[in-house]
Design an enzyme around this catalytic site. Structure first.
Site, PDB file in Angstrom:
ATOM      1  CG  HIS A   1      39.683  39.905  49.793  1.00 26.68           C
ATOM      2  ND1 HIS A   1      39.373  38.589  50.048  1.00 26.68           N
ATOM      3  CD2 HIS A   1      39.101  40.199  48.609  1.00 26.68           C
ATOM      4  CE1 HIS A   1      38.609  38.112  49.063  1.00 26.68           C
ATOM      5  NE2 HIS A   1      38.443  39.067  48.176  1.00 26.68           N
TER       6      HIS A   1
ATOM      7  CG  ASN B   1      39.827  30.536  41.927  1.00 22.65           C
ATOM      8  OD1 ASN B   1      40.033  30.584  40.707  1.00 22.65           O
ATOM      9  ND2 ASN B   1      38.635  30.298  42.431  1.00 22.65           N
TER      10      ASN B   1
ATOM     11  CB  THR C   1      34.657  59.162  47.245  1.00 20.10           C
ATOM     12  OG1 THR C   1      33.890  60.279  46.814  1.00 20.10           O
ATOM     13  CG2 THR C   1      35.695  59.617  48.262  1.00 20.10           C
TER      14      THR C   1
ATOM     15  CD  GLN D   1      43.426  32.966  44.804  1.00 16.42           C
ATOM     16  OE1 GLN D   1      44.324  32.777  45.623  1.00 16.42           O
ATOM     17  NE2 GLN D   1      42.184  33.196  45.174  1.00 16.42           N
TER      18      GLN D   1
ATOM     19  CB  CYS E   1      32.703  32.921  44.856  1.00 16.67           C
ATOM     20  SG  CYS E   1      34.121  33.970  45.061  1.00 16.67           S
TER      21      CYS E   1
ATOM     22  N   GLY F   1      38.843  42.322  43.110  1.00 18.30           N
ATOM     23  CA  GLY F   1      39.137  41.500  41.941  1.00 18.30           C
ATOM     24  C   GLY F   1      37.973  41.426  40.965  1.00 18.30           C
ATOM     25  CB  THR F   2      34.325  40.957  41.449  1.00 15.51           C
ATOM     26  OG1 THR F   2      34.486  39.744  42.195  1.00 15.51           O
ATOM     27  CG2 THR F   2      33.085  40.854  40.576  1.00 15.51           C
TER      28      THR F   2
END
Ligand code: PLP
Length: 386
Positions: free
Chosen positions: A200, A150, A236, A178, A324, A70-71
């Site tokens: 995740h 979130n 990759t 979210q 976070c 997401g970041t």
């Protein structure tokens, strides 16, 4: 044995995703850029996942760019779109309740000569689309507003904002990290040009994500190297992570609606049980529409961190704010933006239900909350029992 009620921080792997990851790790270890059979087997996994994610988002597979999460998706959307053609002198509109992945990208742009308008929200945590309209300028390049928050789960009026953005010819990005697992993610209906998701948060592993980039939208890359992802993201590909995200997208299409109803029932039961057993509790999101799995509650006279630790010792994982920023003592910027005092923000706890939770766990959690709050309040000089 811990009962996990922190699904907005991260999620456990679902069985189909776990099976998919194991299979790909074992069988598809080739480099997707290699032309031999092993490489092409890995390439097939990546492209199949791309089509699964495109189906979830109602997008074309060419519009999906794989990232590390997401970041990176948020960073690539905002930095990439604003830097395209030169950042200096441009203007960005965002909101005070965004994840640090968005706010940090905007702060970075400020250092590059970009002006950033950070809109506030009402007491329930909702952005006013009219404020977006008023903030528009001729030099506005991107508007970034999350689909659902979130910490509170509060859902934002994306359709209204996208109409405003498109009326003004401005790109519209939304952080759907979210929301994607729980709400509709039809990028056509939402009207977004850029949309971030993270594996995740969707019962898939950490380290993979995707950015929807509407056909025709140009982004300056953040990474330089090979010509992967049609030159939008060098490096990759994380083949098992990407395959897992694809598998999770397919699962969501099949089960998201019924799972959302199940989680809403659990979340409502948790709230009701806590309200029945504990005085001095407030739902931070008021009457705003929110994700079916999220409850942000504040407990008068309690330090959120102390309650998190007490519940952890009792065998329950919850959060006192965004994962976070946990460990940091600052009160949540989201709750402060909603007008809570620092003390109120500090007394807040986020419960987020998900895969694996059931009614018995919810009842046990409500009992543990009641017992822990009563114990902590006895020690709290701030708490005056009504
Ligand atoms: N955006 C939101 C709304 C989030 O909740 C998170 C993670 O907590 C992120 C972005 C960052 O995603 P990731 O952890 O995949 O980098």
């Amino acid at each position: 044995m811990t009962y996990y009620f922190d699904h907005n921080a991260t999620t456990p792997l679902s069985d189909p995703v776990l099976a998919c990851v194991s299979r790909v790790l074992r069988d598809s270890y080739g480099n997707p850029s290699s032309i031999h059979a092993a490489g092409q087997a890995a390439r097939q996994e990546v492209e199949y996942a791309r089509s699964q994610i495109a189906a979830l988002l109602h997008a074309d597979p060419h519009e999906i760019v794989f990232t590390s999460g997401g970041t990176e998706s948020d960073n690539l959307a905002i930095l990439g779109a604003v830097r395209q053609g030169g950042a200096a002198g441009k203007h960005v509109i965002t909101t005070a309740i965004e994840h640090p992945a968005v706010l940090g990208a905007c702060a970075q742009l400020q250092g590059e000569g970009v002006d950033v308008t950070c809109l506030s929200v009402n007491g329930d945590g909702v952005v006013d689309a009219e404020d977006v309209c008023r903030a528009l300028r001729p030099e506005t390049a991107v508007i970034s507003v999350m689909q659902a928050n979130n910490e509170t789960g509060v859902i934002q009026p994306l359709e209204e904002i996208s109409a405003i953005a498109h009326g003004a010819g401005v790109l519209f990005h939304s952080d759907g990290v979210q929301a994607a697992g729980r709400l509709g993610t039809n990028v056509q209906a939402l009207g977004v040009d850029l949309y971030s998701i993270s594996a995740h948060k969707l019962n898939a592993p950490k380290g993979a994500g995707a950015l929807f980039v509407r056909k025709g939208v140009k982004l300056q890359a953040l990474q330089f190297g090979g010509r992967h992802e049609r030159e939008r993201r060098a490096g990759t590909e994380n083949v098992p992570g990407i395959a897992a995200l694809g598998c999770s997208a397919e699962q969501l299409l099949k089960h998201r609606n019924s799972e959302s109803l199940r989680l809403a029932a659990l979340r409502d039961r948790l709230e009701q049980s806590i309200f029945e057993r504990v005085p001095g509790v407030t739902l931070n999101s008021g009457s705003a529409a929110r994700l079916s799995n999220t409850a942000s509650l504040r407990f008068d006279g309690i330090q959120g961190e102390a309650l998190v630790i007490a519940l952890d010792l009792a065998g329950f994982a919850v959060s006192s704010g965004a994962a976070c920023s946990s460990g940091a003592v600052e009160p949540s910027h989201v709750l402060l933006a909603m007008g809570l005092t620092p003390a109120e923000a500090r007394s807040s706890i986020r419960f987020s239900v998900g895969l694996g939770n059931d009614e018995a766990q919810v009842e046990d959690l409500a009992n543990a909350v009641a017992a822990s709050v009563a114990r902590l309040r006895k020690l709290s000089p701030e708490y005056q029992h009504a």
